[in-house]
Design a protein around this motif. Structure first.
Motif, short mmCIF file in Angstrom:
data_model
loop_
_atom_site.label_atom_id
_atom_site.label_comp_id
_atom_site.label_asym_id
_atom_site.label_seq_id
_atom_site.Cartn_x
_atom_site.Cartn_y
_atom_site.Cartn_z
N PHE A 1 -9.62 -6.12 -9.19
CA PHE A 1 -8.57 -5.54 -8.36
C PHE A 1 -9.13 -4.94 -7.07
O PHE A 1 -8.39 -4.81 -6.09
N CYS A 2 -10.41 -4.58 -7.06
CA CYS A 2 -11.02 -4.01 -5.86
C CYS A 2 -11.06 -4.99 -4.70
O CYS A 2 -11.28 -4.57 -3.54
N VAL A 3 -10.88 -6.28 -4.98
CA VAL A 3 -10.94 -7.28 -3.91
C VAL A 3 -9.83 -7.04 -2.88
O VAL A 3 -10.06 -7.12 -1.66
N LEU A 4 -8.63 -6.72 -3.36
CA LEU A 4 -7.51 -6.52 -2.43
C LEU A 4 -7.71 -5.32 -1.52
O LEU A 4 -7.51 -5.42 -0.30
N PRO A 5 -8.09 -4.13 -2.03
CA PRO A 5 -8.36 -3.02 -1.09
C PRO A 5 -9.49 -3.31 -0.12
O PRO A 5 -9.47 -2.84 1.03
N CYS A 6 -10.50 -4.08 -0.55
CA CYS A 6 -11.59 -4.44 0.37
C CYS A 6 -11.07 -5.30 1.53
O CYS A 6 -11.42 -5.08 2.69
N ILE A 7 -10.24 -6.29 1.20
CA ILE A 7 -9.65 -7.12 2.25
C ILE A 7 -8.75 -6.28 3.16
O ILE A 7 -8.72 -6.47 4.38
N GLN A 8 -8.02 -5.35 2.56
CA GLN A 8 -7.15 -4.48 3.34
C GLN A 8 -7.96 -3.61 4.29
O GLN A 8 -7.56 -3.38 5.44
N LEU A 9 -9.10 -3.11 3.83
CA LEU A 9 -9.96 -2.29 4.68
C LEU A 9 -10.50 -3.08 5.85
O LEU A 9 -10.57 -2.58 6.99
N LEU A 10 -10.87 -4.32 5.62
CA LEU A 10 -11.36 -5.17 6.71
C LEU A 10 -10.23 -5.52 7.68
O LEU A 10 -10.46 -5.61 8.90
N SER A 11 -9.04 -5.71 7.16
CA SER A 11 -7.91 -6.08 8.03
C SER A 11 -7.52 -4.95 8.97
O SER A 11 -6.98 -5.21 10.05
N CYS A 12 -7.79 -3.70 8.58
CA CYS A 12 -7.46 -2.57 9.46
C CYS A 12 -8.26 -2.62 10.76
O CYS A 12 -7.81 -2.09 11.80
N CYS A 13 -9.42 -3.25 10.73
CA CYS A 13 -10.25 -3.32 11.93
C CYS A 13 -9.68 -4.24 13.00
O CYS A 13 -10.06 -4.14 14.17
N PHE A 14 -8.79 -5.14 12.62
CA PHE A 14 -8.27 -6.13 13.57
C PHE A 14 -6.90 -5.74 14.14
O PHE A 14 -6.37 -6.46 14.98
N VAL A 15 -6.35 -4.61 13.70
CA VAL A 15 -5.06 -4.15 14.22
C VAL A 15 -5.32 -3.05 15.24
O VAL A 15 -5.98 -2.05 14.95
N GLU A 16 -4.82 -3.27 16.45
CA GLU A 16 -5.02 -2.30 17.53
C GLU A 16 -3.89 -1.28 17.54
O GLU A 16 -2.74 -1.60 17.27
N GLU A 17 -4.26 -0.04 17.84
CA GLU A 17 -3.29 1.04 17.97
C GLU A 17 -3.58 1.81 19.24
O GLU A 17 -4.73 2.22 19.47
N LYS A 18 -2.57 1.99 20.06
CA LYS A 18 -2.75 2.70 21.32
C LYS A 18 -2.94 4.18 21.05
O LYS A 18 -2.33 4.76 20.17
N SER A 19 -3.80 4.79 21.86
CA SER A 19 -4.00 6.22 21.75
C SER A 19 -2.79 6.95 22.29
O SER A 19 -2.02 6.42 23.10
N GLU A 20 -2.61 8.19 21.84
CA GLU A 20 -1.46 8.98 22.28
C GLU A 20 -1.48 9.20 23.79
O GLU A 20 -0.45 9.28 24.44
N ASN A 21 -2.66 9.31 24.36
CA ASN A 21 -2.77 9.59 25.79
C ASN A 21 -2.38 8.41 26.66
O ASN A 21 -2.10 8.59 27.85
N THR A 22 -2.36 7.20 26.09
CA THR A 22 -2.05 6.01 26.89
C THR A 22 -0.64 5.52 26.69
O THR A 22 -0.24 4.53 27.27
N LYS A 23 0.16 6.21 25.83
CA LYS A 23 1.51 5.75 25.57
C LYS A 23 2.44 6.17 26.70
O LYS A 23 2.34 7.25 27.25
#
Length: 296
Positions: free
Chosen positions: A186-208
């Motif tokens: 079952f640890c495989v899914l959280p590991c993939i999820q952790l890696l996927s977080c690196c590819f999603v960009e989020e704007k900083s509050e100061n740039t919104k």
């Protein structure tokens, strides 16, 4: 179907859609491993039904305080970002307990250690559920509001698919695999999820910045004027009226917020977090004082 998928991909990006589907699929697939937990409590630890229910009640308590995670992520940004850092923390909390239970048999065979680890795991799962809901709500604002129903459909479909797969494979795995192997699988899914977080960009509050303000500002810089009958000009005029009306109704609130900002300039990080939480509590109290809230 293909055209619909292309529209969602163009609106939100493949990495964002993949992360949402993966998180909700993992939430549903948790039945795969919790079947083994029931077996561990009843057959290996020989707990009575009341003792097993106590363990489950404590372990699932983090799901009862889900609003606190939303307030925490809204009021205390980490390096200017509110969602991805908390999602990484939640994923780590979801991953580490299963690794420990799969690798260390002495902790797996202790009731109190097992209860603590399961509580930490549920804390991570509940936090991830709140954060991904907030990400979806932010993603469908403004011009992408028409895709709100589509994202909800994808989310619930992924969770349903994960639940079906987890329920079908959980019993088979319990009959043919060792319980520590099930935890590690079952640890495989959280590991993939952790890696996927690196590819999603989020704007900083100061740039919104609000899209409407940027459009109006760009039009003034270019020296062009909007037609009064155009929908964009009507939208900007209506937003201006709303802002003026909000200024009249929230005059005292603006003074208090300006004072708090002055205090924050020389404060430490702990005091900044305290001021943010205090403002969030005040906002909640003001929201529940509105007559519309008491109608439901």
């Amino acid at each position: 179907m293909i055209a619909w998928t292309k529209q969602l991909n163009a609106a939100f990006g493949a990495s964002f859609l993949w992360l949402i589907c993966l998180i909700y699929f993992t939430q549903g697939f948790r039945s795969f491993v919790w079947t083994s937990i029931s077996y561990q409590l009843k057959d290996n630890l020989k707990l009575s039904p009341s003792a097993s229910q106590f363990v489950f009640s404590v372990a699932f308590f983090p799901w009862s305080i889900k609003p606190l995670y939303g307030i925490l992520s809204d009021c205390i940004p980490i390096k200017g970002r509110k969602r991805i850092p908390y999602l990484v923390i939640a994923t780590v909390l979801s991953l580490v307990p299963w690794l420990i239970l799969g690798l260390i048999s002495t902790l797996r065979d202790s009731t109190w250690h097992l209860m603590v680890l399961l509580t930490a795991q549920n804390l991570g799962s509940a936090m991830a559920d709140v954060v991904v809901d907030a990400m979806i709500a932010e993603a469908v604002r403004y011009e992408r509001a028409s895709f709100a129903g589509d994202l909800q459909s994808i989310s619930w479909s992924s969770m349903a698919l994960g639940g079906i797969c987890g329920s079908l494979l959980g019993g088979y795995a319990l009959s043919n695999l060792r319980i520590d192997t099930i935890f590690l699988l079952f640890c495989v899914l959280p590991c993939i999820q952790l890696l996927s977080c690196c590819f999603v960009e989020e704007k900083s509050e100061n740039t919104k910045a609000e899209p409407e303000d940027s459009i109006v500002r760009d039009s003034h810089m270019n020296g062009s004027t909007l037609d009064e009958d155009s929908p964009l000009s009507k939208k900007s005029h209506s937003s201006t009226r709303r802002r003026k009306k909000g200024k009249k109704n929230a005059k005292g609130r603006a003074v208090n917020s300006s004072k708090s900002k002055i205090y924050k300039k020389g404060d430490s990080l702990a005091l900044k977090w305290f001021h943010s939480l205090k403002e969030a509590i005040y906002d909640l109290c003001r929201a529940f004082r509105q007559p519309m809230i008491w109608r439901f």
